[in-house]
Design a protein around this motif. Structure first.
Motif, PDB file in Angstrom:
ATOM      1  N   ILE A  81      -5.950  -1.600  -3.471  1.00  0.00           N
ATOM      2  CA  ILE A  81      -6.346  -0.322  -4.062  1.00  0.00           C
ATOM      3  C   ILE A  81      -5.124   0.347  -4.663  1.00  0.00           C
ATOM      4  CG2 ILE A  81      -7.260   1.978  -3.554  1.00  0.00           C
ATOM      5  CD1 ILE A  81      -8.746   0.715  -1.196  1.00  0.00           C
ATOM      6  N   ILE A  82      -5.307   0.908  -5.858  1.00  0.00           N
ATOM      7  CA  ILE A  82      -4.262   1.714  -6.489  1.00  0.00           C
ATOM      8  C   ILE A  82      -4.754   3.152  -6.458  1.00  0.00           C
ATOM      9  CG2 ILE A  82      -2.975   2.190  -8.596  1.00  0.00           C
ATOM     10  CD1 ILE A  82      -3.309  -0.776  -9.301  1.00  0.00           C
ATOM     11  N   ASN A  83      -3.997   4.033  -5.802  1.00  0.00           N
ATOM     12  CA  ASN A  83      -4.394   5.437  -5.653  1.00  0.00           C
ATOM     13  C   ASN A  83      -3.704   6.310  -6.687  1.00  0.00           C
ATOM     14  OD1 ASN A  83      -6.019   4.981  -3.415  1.00  0.00           O
ATOM     15  ND2 ASN A  83      -4.304   5.171  -2.002  1.00  0.00           N
ATOM     16  N   ASN A  84      -4.476   7.184  -7.282  1.00  0.00           N
ATOM     17  CA  ASN A  84      -3.977   8.195  -8.211  1.00  0.00           C
ATOM     18  C   ASN A  84      -3.059   7.593  -9.261  1.00  0.00           C
ATOM     19  OD1 ASN A  84      -5.425  10.110  -6.737  1.00  0.00           O
ATOM     20  ND2 ASN A  84      -3.726  10.373  -5.316  1.00  0.00           N
ATOM     21  N   ASP A  85      -1.869   8.139  -9.439  1.00  0.00           N
ATOM     22  CA  ASP A  85      -0.954   7.669 -10.471  1.00  0.00           C
ATOM     23  C   ASP A  85       0.152   6.791  -9.915  1.00  0.00           C
ATOM     24  OD1 ASP A  85      -2.342   9.010 -12.411  1.00  0.00           O
ATOM     25  OD2 ASP A  85      -1.124  10.822 -12.265  1.00  0.00           O
ATOM     26  N   SER A  86       0.001   6.320  -8.700  1.00  0.00           N
ATOM     27  CA  SER A  86       1.017   5.482  -8.067  1.00  0.00           C
ATOM     28  C   SER A  86       0.914   4.048  -8.581  1.00  0.00           C
ATOM     29  CB  SER A  86       0.829   5.497  -6.546  1.00  0.00           C
ATOM     30  OG  SER A  86       1.696   4.580  -5.940  1.00  0.00           O
ATOM     31  N   CYS A  87       2.036   3.390  -8.715  1.00  0.00           N
ATOM     32  CA  CYS A  87       2.026   1.994  -9.141  1.00  0.00           C
ATOM     33  C   CYS A  87       1.851   1.038  -7.955  1.00  0.00           C
ATOM     34  CB  CYS A  87       3.303   1.655  -9.895  1.00  0.00           C
ATOM     35  SG  CYS A  87       4.783   1.659  -8.867  1.00  0.00           S
ATOM     36  N   TYR A  88       1.908   1.541  -6.741  1.00  0.00           N
ATOM     37  CA  TYR A  88       1.827   0.691  -5.552  1.00  0.00           C
ATOM     38  C   TYR A  88       0.395   0.241  -5.294  1.00  0.00           C
ATOM     39  CZ  TYR A  88       6.637   1.710  -4.469  1.00  0.00           C
ATOM     40  OH  TYR A  88       8.004   1.798  -4.533  1.00  0.00           O
ATOM     41  N   ILE A  89       0.260  -1.015  -4.908  1.00  0.00           N
ATOM     42  CA  ILE A  89      -1.024  -1.583  -4.548  1.00  0.00           C
ATOM     43  C   ILE A  89      -1.123  -1.542  -3.031  1.00  0.00           C
ATOM     44  CG2 ILE A  89      -2.485  -3.636  -4.578  1.00  0.00           C
ATOM     45  CD1 ILE A  89       0.198  -3.462  -7.130  1.00  0.00           C
ATOM     46  N   HIS A  90      -2.112  -0.858  -2.521  1.00  0.00           N
ATOM     47  CA  HIS A  90      -2.294  -0.714  -1.082  1.00  0.00           C
ATOM     48  C   HIS A  90      -3.244  -1.810  -0.602  1.00  0.00           C
ATOM     49  CE1 HIS A  90      -0.238   3.161  -0.775  1.00  0.00           C
ATOM     50  NE2 HIS A  90      -0.663   3.316  -2.008  1.00  0.00           N
ATOM     51  N   MET A  91      -2.733  -2.616   0.327  1.00  0.00           N
ATOM     52  CA  MET A  91      -3.517  -3.728   0.850  1.00  0.00           C
ATOM     53  C   MET A  91      -3.531  -3.680   2.368  1.00  0.00           C
ATOM     54  SD  MET A  91      -2.507  -6.972  -1.486  1.00  0.00           S
ATOM     55  CE  MET A  91      -4.001  -7.803  -1.015  1.00  0.00           C
ATOM     56  N   ASN A  92      -4.593  -4.189   2.924  1.00  0.00           N
ATOM     57  CA  ASN A  92      -4.689  -4.331   4.366  1.00  0.00           C
ATOM     58  C   ASN A  92      -4.611  -5.811   4.707  1.00  0.00           C
ATOM     59  OD1 ASN A  92      -5.057  -1.570   5.058  1.00  0.00           O
ATOM     60  ND2 ASN A  92      -7.122  -1.702   4.234  1.00  0.00           N
ATOM     61  N   LEU A  93      -4.035  -6.085   5.856  1.00  0.00           N
ATOM     62  CA  LEU A  93      -3.977  -7.448   6.342  1.00  0.00           C
ATOM     63  C   LEU A  93      -4.272  -7.444   7.828  1.00  0.00           C
ATOM     64  CD1 LEU A  93      -1.100  -8.044   8.061  1.00  0.00           C
ATOM     65  CD2 LEU A  93      -0.178  -7.820   5.780  1.00  0.00           C
ATOM     66  N   GLU A  94      -4.600  -8.600   8.325  1.00  0.00           N
ATOM     67  CA  GLU A  94      -4.803  -8.774   9.756  1.00  0.00           C
ATOM     68  C   GLU A  94      -3.951  -9.949  10.166  1.00  0.00           C
ATOM     69  OE1 GLU A  94      -8.606  -9.402  12.725  1.00  0.00           O
ATOM     70  OE2 GLU A  94      -8.941  -8.797  10.661  1.00  0.00           O
TER      71      GLU A  94
END
Length: 100
Positions: A81-94
């Motif tokens: 997921i990319i939130n708002n204007d951030s270039c970071y990709i937020h990922m979940n892992l297990e």
């Protein structure tokens, strides 16, 4: 002033033996973990995830409530997921995390 990064790596077979020993205090926990990845990490996602997780070895981790000694069996979530204007990709892992 020069800063040096020292990467620790513990032997997985030793960690598994310590988990089996009731007196070692080492546990193996399967937990979900969140990462914020810069787009440069997408060139080699597997290596980048392992590199980021390795930076936390031999350091206190609040999610584990202890020192991270190692990890194995990483499973990434399907979508980032990319939130708002951030270039970071937020990922979940297990993954399985060794901690003490």
């Amino acid at each position: 002033m020069v800063k040096f990064k020292i990467n620790f790596k513990f032997n997985k077979s030793l960690l598994n033996k310590l988990v089996a020993s009731s007196s070692s205090g080492v546990t193996l926990q399967r937990i979900k973990h969140h990462l914020a990845l810069h787009p440069v990490h997408l060139n080699d996602l597997n290596k980048s995830v392992k590199d980021i997780l390795s930076l936390g070895i031999a350091k206190y981790n609040k999610d584990l409530d202890g020192l991270l000694l190692g990890y194995q069996n990483i499973k990434l979530a399907k979508d980032g997921i990319i939130n708002n204007d951030s270039c970071y990709i937020h990922m979940n892992l297990e993954a399985d995390f060794f901690c003490v």
